[in-house]
Write a protein that holds these residues in place. Structure first.
Motif: not given
Length: 139
Positions: A33-62
């Motif tokens: 889904x990430x490769x296909x940019x399927x944000x609708x499916x990812x939106x369903x999968x990600x919890x509202x309070x999800x956190x994402x840690x990349x090499x240079x940034x920390x992001x919330x779901x949105x």
């Protein structure tokens, strides 16, 4: 107190090899889904309070969804080399050793990562609560 222990024991025993495989499949589907940019499916999968840690940034779901939507990071392919699943109560922790091919800042890059995914069971569905990338040293 005994009833809480009994519930926890029952939940733990329900997370068998079939559940592990279900989570591994869900994780693989997430990469697709990430490769296909399927944000609708990812939106369903990600919890509202999800956190994402990349090499240079920390992001919330949105922020994560907007980054994928805007192609700030374009995930092309995750070559999954190793996967493990562990349970802590009703939480699942997946460790994936991957080689990620992505386009960042217009440049294609390939990096080895250990990716930690944390899933929580909510209303009978697995929701991604955290996704964290740790770059591995090349050998």
């Amino acid at each position: 107190m005994a009833s809480i222990q009994a519930i926890n024991a029952q939940q733990q025993t329900t997370f068998d090899e079939q559940t592990k495989q279900e989570l591994i499949n869900l994780s693989k589907q997430k990469w697709q889904w990430m490769a296909e940019k399927d944000v609708n499916s990812l939106n369903e999968l990600f919890h509202e309070n999800a956190m994402f840690v990349h090499m240079g940034a920390t992001m919330n779901k949105e922020q994560e969804l907007n980054t994928i939507r805007s192609v700030g990071i374009q995930y092309k392919h995750a070559d999954i080399q190793e996967t493990s699943v562990q349970f802590v109560g009703t939480t699942a922790i997946i460790l994936d050793k991957i080689r990620l091919t992505a386009i960042v800042g217009g440049n294609e890059v390939v990096n080895p990562f250990m990716v930690t995914e944390v899933y929580v069971m909510i209303d009978g569905k697995w929701k991604l609560g955290s996704l964290s990338f740790t770059r591995l040293l090349e050998r």
